[in-house]
Motif scaffolding. Structure first.
Motif, mmCIF file in Angstrom:
data_model
loop_
_atom_site.group_PDB
_atom_site.id
_atom_site.type_symbol
_atom_site.label_atom_id
_atom_site.label_comp_id
_atom_site.label_asym_id
_atom_site.label_seq_id
_atom_site.Cartn_x
_atom_site.Cartn_y
_atom_site.Cartn_z
ATOM 1 N N VAL A 69 -27.780 12.627 -17.165
ATOM 2 C CA VAL A 69 -27.423 12.498 -18.577
ATOM 3 C C VAL A 69 -25.928 12.757 -18.706
ATOM 4 O O VAL A 69 -25.395 13.678 -18.073
ATOM 5 C CB VAL A 69 -28.205 13.505 -19.449
ATOM 6 C CG1 VAL A 69 -27.968 13.226 -20.926
ATOM 7 C CG2 VAL A 69 -29.684 13.476 -19.127
ATOM 8 N N GLY A 70 -25.263 11.937 -19.518
ATOM 9 C CA GLY A 70 -23.827 12.113 -19.740
ATOM 10 C C GLY A 70 -23.557 12.846 -21.040
ATOM 11 O O GLY A 70 -23.947 14.000 -21.229
ATOM 12 N N SER A 106 -17.064 12.053 -21.249
ATOM 13 C CA SER A 106 -15.869 12.555 -21.927
ATOM 14 C C SER A 106 -15.547 13.986 -21.505
ATOM 15 O O SER A 106 -14.397 14.418 -21.576
ATOM 16 C CB SER A 106 -16.070 12.484 -23.450
ATOM 17 O OG SER A 106 -17.220 13.189 -23.823
ATOM 18 N N GLY A 107 -16.568 14.726 -21.034
ATOM 19 C CA GLY A 107 -16.324 16.059 -20.471
ATOM 20 C C GLY A 107 -15.972 17.105 -21.512
ATOM 21 O O GLY A 107 -15.891 16.849 -22.707
ATOM 22 N N GLU A 154 -15.416 26.991 -20.842
ATOM 23 C CA GLU A 154 -14.640 26.162 -19.916
ATOM 24 C C GLU A 154 -15.588 25.526 -18.912
ATOM 25 O O GLU A 154 -16.412 26.200 -18.299
ATOM 26 C CB GLU A 154 -13.601 27.016 -19.192
ATOM 27 C CG GLU A 154 -12.539 27.601 -20.116
ATOM 28 C CD GLU A 154 -11.589 28.527 -19.375
ATOM 29 O OE1 GLU A 154 -11.837 28.800 -18.174
ATOM 30 O OE2 GLU A 154 -10.621 28.993 -19.995
ATOM 31 N N GLU A 155 -15.474 24.212 -18.754
ATOM 32 C CA GLU A 155 -16.396 23.516 -17.856
ATOM 33 C C GLU A 155 -16.152 23.919 -16.410
ATOM 34 O O GLU A 155 -15.048 24.314 -16.024
ATOM 35 C CB GLU A 155 -16.244 22.005 -18.018
ATOM 36 C CG GLU A 155 -14.923 21.434 -17.559
ATOM 37 C CD GLU A 155 -14.874 19.926 -17.709
ATOM 38 O OE1 GLU A 155 -15.839 19.335 -18.221
ATOM 39 O OE2 GLU A 155 -13.865 19.326 -17.318
ATOM 40 N N SER A 156 -17.208 23.806 -15.617
ATOM 41 C CA SER A 156 -17.147 24.115 -14.198
ATOM 42 C C SER A 156 -17.420 22.841 -13.404
ATOM 43 O O SER A 156 -18.344 22.090 -13.753
ATOM 44 C CB SER A 156 -18.180 25.184 -13.843
ATOM 45 O OG SER A 156 -18.342 25.297 -12.446
ATOM 46 N N PRO A 157 -16.653 22.559 -12.353
ATOM 47 C CA PRO A 157 -16.928 21.361 -11.545
ATOM 48 C C PRO A 157 -18.343 21.344 -10.981
ATOM 49 O O PRO A 157 -18.910 20.278 -10.742
ATOM 50 C CB PRO A 157 -15.888 21.451 -10.426
ATOM 51 C CG PRO A 157 -14.788 22.308 -10.976
ATOM 52 C CD PRO A 157 -15.465 23.283 -11.885
#
Length: 569
Positions: free
Chosen positions: A449-450, A474-475, A498-501
């Motif tokens: 899912v995006g 879009s992140g 904060e996003e994590s890889p």
């Protein structure tokens, strides 16, 4: 004049000859051992038939709503349905709030519902079989069983509130309360949501009903225990007036003792349960307060204008909202100018419901981060003093007021149903698509899912062998990740959004994709390349292309097609 003087002299002589009036028998000895203050008696009991009828109507409507309702908030999925799935089935997606490093959520709220999942799911399947309906996947049946429990709890609380409304203001006011509580869009949407605010709504409704019924201990215990059991201590702000009323009727020390005692008992039970999952001692309600007032930043998750809650009140309650603004003044004026109702009942109902609602509204409106679910705790109270307001208008204006009250109530019912139907029609595609997923091939599937991650309806709709993964479009922002039982405080979680890889997977690993796209657009499948086959799809609202009215009220399908407001999910 001479006759007057003689008459006065005669009266004076009679007074002097009379024995002095003895006040002693009328004096009250407050120190006498038999002296006691008589508390106001509870409202006279009503036949159980009206209570059971109201309960039946509320429960039937809410069970029907539970079967078609959408999941309105991604927090409901990731902070409550996913932990519930983990407790019942051992797998699920974890948010940073459930990391032992932060410990902002209590498992007590999860366990209050987890017990009903498996037996309730079996009951749902049996009922569907008995009525000739197709069987649901086992986990989806558990999902709807828990919703059924939520419908039952909220209906019991609102039926009690109906009972005191009927006794305080009459059967017509009680009938208007039931209709508005059953069919207002806000009540249809939120009373079956697995959210702390829904539990607090039921607890607050029961607490106010107990207060109107003159059971002060029950009132303060229900309010205190409900806020802590939901791990939502902020809702105590809406309960302040109940506490003050309890202090007047119980005196300060007993009121504080019952309130604090109930909170401590529930908090202790929650700490014992949380110890098993976080592997350390913590107090989730206190951690939540600490995060929001000493170091956390809720604005990371969005900022809304000051009128946000006003807009949502009018969308979800229509004519009830107008009565919410005017109901208390009308009711107060009516009680002050007539002797039609007992003073200890009507003003108590108005005062407790009105002050609790607008205190909560004022505090929430001052906060920059706003969400629709935050206002849910006072939904039942809004309906209560709306019914009292319309009843006041009906009594003040006679036949004109009677017709106006019933027209307003029926308009609220119609608009509530149209609003709820619009929500289910416009945003019901995710549950429809996930419910149509096939069995896993070769024992496992990676479903990717995006940007539609926030509409994932929970792992209860995934067949056995499915794994959910996120792909970056879009992140931006921290996303939930699969639970790792070997690590209670995963390093990839943070409280800064904060996003994590580590939260993403490459598209090449995906075996299924879920996406929302305009008609003719290839969406995620085009980015992934290769040949993709559509397994399931459903219509979904095109928000940028649609106008305001068809989004908020249901319109026929042909009109939706004509206005181009449909996308494909």
């Amino acid at each position: 004049e001479a006759e007057g003087r003689d008459l006065l002299a005669e009266m004076k002589a009679e007074q002097e000859a009379a024995e002095p009036f003895d006040l002693e028998p009328y004096r009250v000895d407050f120190d006498h051992p038999d002296f006691q203050l008589v508390e106001p008696e509870p409202l006279p009991p009503k036949p159980w038939s009206t209570y059971l009828l109201a309960l039946a109507v509320l429960l039937a409507v809410r069970l029907a709503a539970a079967s078609v309702n959408i999941v309105h908030d991604c927090d409901e999925v990731f902070n409550y349905w996913e932990p519930l799935h983990r407790v019942v089935h051992g797998t699920g997606l974890q948010t940073w709030e459930y990391s032992a490093e932060f410990g902002l959520r209590s498992y007590l709220y999860i366990y209050l519902h987890a017990w009903a999942a498996v037996p309730g799911g079996a009951l749902v399947q049996a009922l569907r079989a008995a009525t000739g309906m197709a069987a649901l996947p086992a986990r989806a049946a558990e999902f709807y069983a828990v919703r059924g429990l939520l419908a039952l709890v909220s209906s019991l609380a609102d039926a009690w509130l109906f009972s005191v409304t009927e006794r305080a203001a009459g059967s017509i006011a009680g009938c208007m309360f039931v209709l508005q509580a059953a069919f207002s869009a806000g009540m249809l949407a939120q009373t079956t949501a697995l959210l702390p605010s829904s539990l607090v709504c039921a607890a607050l409704a029961a607490s106010v009903a107990a207060a109107i019924d003159m059971y002060p201990r029950r009132a303060v215990v229900l309010a205190s225990a409900g806020c802590i059991a939901a791990c939502w201590p902020f809702a105590g702000i809406a309960c302040v007036w109940i506490g003050l009323w309890g202090c007047v009727n119980l005196e300060i020390r007993p009121c504080v003792a019952w309130t604090v005692g109930a909170a401590c008992v529930v908090m202790a039970v929650g700490a014992l349960i949380d110890k098993q999952h976080y592997d350390r001692w913590l107090c989730a309600p206190l951690n939540l307060v600490k995060y929001n007032f000493a170091g956390g930043d809720s604005t990371l998750y969005g900022v809304e204008p000051f009128y946000f809650y006003l807009k949502n009140i009018f969308l979800n309650f229509s004519t009830v909202a107008w009565a919410a603004f005017c109901g208390a003044p009308i009711s107060t004026f009516y009680v002050c100018t007539t002797g039609a109702f007992e003073w200890s009942i009507w003003p108590r109902a108005v005062w407790l419901s009105w002050t609790s609602t607008w205190t909560w509204f004022g505090v929430l409106s001052l906060l920059p981060h706003k969400e629709e679910r935050f206002f849910t705790p006072v939904y039942s109270l809004m309906v209560l003093y709306s019914a009292l307001g319309w009843e006041s208008l009906r009594r003040c204006l006679g036949s004109v007021g009677h017709r106006a009250a019933w027209v307003a109530t029926l308009v609220a019912v119609a608009l509530g149903l149209l609003r709820f139907a619009a929500l289910c029609s416009n945003y019901g595609a995710p549950i429809a698509v996930y419910s149509a997923l096939p069995e896993a091939r070769h024992g496992s599937e990676v479903l990717c899912v995006g940007d539609e991650w926030h509409r994932f309806p929970s792992s209860f709709f995934l067949p056995e062998g499915y794994e959910v993964a996120w792909v970056r479009e879009s992140g931006g922002g921290m996303l939930p990740m699969p639970w790792d039982d070997s690590d209670v405080a995963p390093a990839h979680f943070n409280d800064r959004n904060e996003e994590s890889p580590a939260q993403y997977v490459p598209l090449r690993k995906c075996t299924l994709l879920v996406d929302a796209k305009p008609r003719g657009d290839s969406g995620l499948a085009g980015k992934a390349g290769g040949r993709w086959v559509t397994l399931a799809e459903a219509d979904f609202v095109d928000q940028p292309a649609s106008s305001f009215l068809p989004r908020v009220l249901w319109v026929p399908r042909w009109l939706q097609e004509a206005t181009g407001m449909r996308n494909t999910y």
